[in-house]
Motif scaffolding. Structure first.
Motif, mmCIF file in Angstrom:
data_model
loop_
_atom_site.group_PDB
_atom_site.id
_atom_site.type_symbol
_atom_site.label_atom_id
_atom_site.label_comp_id
_atom_site.label_asym_id
_atom_site.label_seq_id
_atom_site.Cartn_x
_atom_site.Cartn_y
_atom_site.Cartn_z
ATOM 1 N N GLU A 79 -1.866 -2.513 3.767
ATOM 2 C CA GLU A 79 -0.475 -2.958 3.717
ATOM 3 C C GLU A 79 0.378 -2.428 4.861
ATOM 4 O O GLU A 79 1.455 -2.962 5.119
ATOM 5 N N HIS A 80 -0.082 -1.361 5.550
ATOM 6 C CA HIS A 80 0.812 -0.751 6.537
ATOM 7 C C HIS A 80 0.154 -0.371 7.859
ATOM 8 O O HIS A 80 0.854 -0.072 8.816
ATOM 9 N N ILE A 81 -1.173 -0.410 7.957
ATOM 10 C CA ILE A 81 -1.802 0.102 9.172
ATOM 11 C C ILE A 81 -1.556 -0.795 10.389
ATOM 12 O O ILE A 81 -1.541 -0.316 11.525
ATOM 13 N N GLU A 82 -1.318 -2.070 10.169
ATOM 14 C CA GLU A 82 -1.059 -2.944 11.323
ATOM 15 C C GLU A 82 0.210 -2.532 12.059
ATOM 16 O O GLU A 82 0.261 -2.557 13.305
ATOM 17 N N ASP A 115 -11.683 0.344 0.429
ATOM 18 C CA ASP A 115 -12.311 -0.766 -0.296
ATOM 19 C C ASP A 115 -11.308 -1.883 -0.586
ATOM 20 O O ASP A 115 -11.502 -2.678 -1.495
ATOM 21 N N ASP A 116 -10.228 -1.932 0.222
ATOM 22 C CA ASP A 116 -9.163 -2.914 -0.025
ATOM 23 C C ASP A 116 -9.075 -3.966 1.072
ATOM 24 O O ASP A 116 -8.095 -4.708 1.132
ATOM 25 N N ASP A 144 -1.461 6.705 8.860
ATOM 26 C CA ASP A 144 -1.543 5.252 9.003
ATOM 27 C C ASP A 144 -0.273 4.545 8.541
ATOM 28 O O ASP A 144 -0.104 3.352 8.782
ATOM 29 N N ASP A 145 0.638 5.262 7.887
ATOM 30 C CA ASP A 145 1.911 4.668 7.474
ATOM 31 C C ASP A 145 3.055 5.118 8.383
ATOM 32 O O ASP A 145 4.215 5.049 8.006
ATOM 33 N N ALA A 146 2.703 5.571 9.585
ATOM 34 C CA ALA A 146 3.698 6.004 10.565
ATOM 35 C C ALA A 146 3.695 5.046 11.752
ATOM 36 O O ALA A 146 2.634 4.657 12.247
ATOM 37 N N ALA A 149 2.395 6.713 1.299
ATOM 38 C CA ALA A 149 1.842 5.379 1.098
ATOM 39 C C ALA A 149 0.402 5.424 0.605
ATOM 40 O O ALA A 149 -0.045 4.533 -0.109
ATOM 41 N N SER A 150 -0.350 6.455 0.995
ATOM 42 C CA SER A 150 -1.749 6.561 0.584
ATOM 43 C C SER A 150 -1.954 7.584 -0.527
ATOM 44 O O SER A 150 -3.038 7.681 -1.085
#
Length: 292
Positions: free
Chosen positions: A10-13, A36-37, A78-80, A196-197
Motif C-alpha cells: 500500500e505504501h512502498i511505491e 505475502d500481500d 518503506d512507509d517513508a 504502517a507495518s
C-alpha cells in the motif's frame, strides 16, 4: 540505500518514487521480509534481497548490510517518502563532520508536523524522539538515517535479534561508546506514515519495546543502571497482581511482562557489552535525562 519492507504494497511505491527523485546517485536495495500481500510484484525494477521469513526491521537491515560496499549506508522505512534533497543533506552532514558516524533525519507526519529530529536518552534509559530542532541528538530514528558503513561494521552491526524497535538506539549507544558522534541534518526531511507495518499499542509493540530497552541497557549502559532498570521492571511485574487496579495499557499486562523477563534472561548470556565501564559511565552521564 536499504529499504526494509513487509506487506508494504500500500505504501512502498511512494517510497521508491521518492528515492528516484533524489539528487545524489545511489544504489537501492529492498529487503523483502517474506511479504505475502503482492509486494513482490511491485519490486520488479529494483534490486531485491528476498528473505525466507520475516526477520523484522532489525533483521532485515542486518541481512542487507552484508551486501553493502559503499562508504555510506542509509536505512529507510518503506512507509517513508524523502524529499528530493534528503540524501544529499545527509551526505553533506557527514562530510562536514568527519568525527560523526551517523546523521539523523527530520521525520514529518503526512500533515507536516515533526515526528522526530533525532533521539534523546531519558533518565531511565528509554530512547525518546526529539520533536523539535536541536543542536544535539543522542541518537537517530532508524526510519531514515545515514551511517558510515565501515564504522557500523566495526561496532558490531545491527542487533538482528531485536526484530523491531530499539535497534537504532542500541546502535547509537555503541557508536558513542566507541567515540563517534551523531549529528542532526535539519534539511534532510522525510514524510513518514509511522506504524504502517506494525501496530503501535499492540501486544508485539509493547513486547519488543520493553524487551529491547532492557537488552539495550544490558548491552551498553553502566552495569548499575542496567541492573537497576531490570530489577525495577521485575519488581513492578511482581506487585501488579496485588493491585486492585492498574492501567489498561498492554505493557502493564503481567503475562506480557513475564514474557519480556523470560526472553531477556534467555538472551542475557549472549549479550555483548560494548566499551569500557568508564566509557559507559561517561556516555550515560553526558546524555541521560537531557531534554534540550
Amino acid at each position: 540505500m536499504v529499504v526494509v519492507t513487509w506487506r508494504g504494497r500500500e505504501h512502498i511505491e511512494a517510497c521508491l518514487n521518492a528515492l528516484k527523485a533524489q539528487d545524489r546517485p545511489h544504489r537501492t536495495l529492498v529487503v523483502d521480509n517474506a511479504s505475502d500481500d503482492g509486494t513482490a510484484e511491485l519490486l520488479r525494477d529494483v534490486e531485491v534481497l528476498r528473505l525466507n521469513k520475516n526477520l523484522g526491521y532489525a533483521g532485515g537491515i542486518s541481512a542487507a548490510v552484508r551486501h553493502v560496499g559503499t562508504e555510506f549506508v542509509a536505512w529507510l522505512n518503506d512507509d517513508a517518502a524523502p524529499e528530493p534533497g534528503w540524501l544529499g543533506a545527509l551526505e553533506d552532514a557527514l562530510d562536514g563532520h568527519p568525527g560523526a558516524a551517523a546523521a539523523s533525519s527530520v521525520l514529518l507526519t503526512p500533515a507536516g508536523a515533526v515526528q522526530s529530529t533525532g533521539v534523546r536518552l531519558t533518565h531511565d534509559g528509554h530512547g525518546a524522539d526529539i520533536d523539535r530542532e536541536s543542536e544535539q541528538v543522542f541518537g537517530f530514528c532508524g526510519g531514515a538515517v545515514l551511517l558510515r558503513t565501515d564504522v557500523l561494521r566495526e561496532v558490531g552491526g545491527v542487533p538482528a535479534h531485536f526484530f523491531c524497535y530499539y535497534e537504532d538506539t542500541d546502535t547509537a549507544w555503541r557508536l558513542r561508546l566507541n567515540g563517534h558522534e551523531i549529528v542532526p541534518a535539519r534539511s534532510a526531511r522525510v514524510r513518514h506514515l509511522h506504524g504502517a507495518s506494525t501496530e503501535p499499542g499492540s501486544w508485539n509493540f509493547h513486547l519488543w519495546n520493553e524487551r529491547n530497552r532492557l537488552l539495550m541497557l544490558l548491552r551498553c549502559a553502566p552495569a548499575a543502571v542496567a541492573a537497576r532498570q531490570l530489577a525495577k521492571f521485575a519488581a513492578l511485574t511482581a506487585v501488579l497482581p496485588l493491585r486492585r487496579s492498574r492501567p489498561d495499557a498492554l505493557n502493564f499486562s503481567v503475562r506480557l511482562r513475564l514474557r519480556v523477563l523470560g526472553e531477556v534472561l534467555i538472551k542475557l548470556p549472549g549479550s555483548r557489552r560494548a566499551g569500557t565501564s568508564a566509557r559507559r559511565r561517561a556516555v550515560w552521564a553526558r546524555w541521560a535525562g537531557q531534554t534540550w
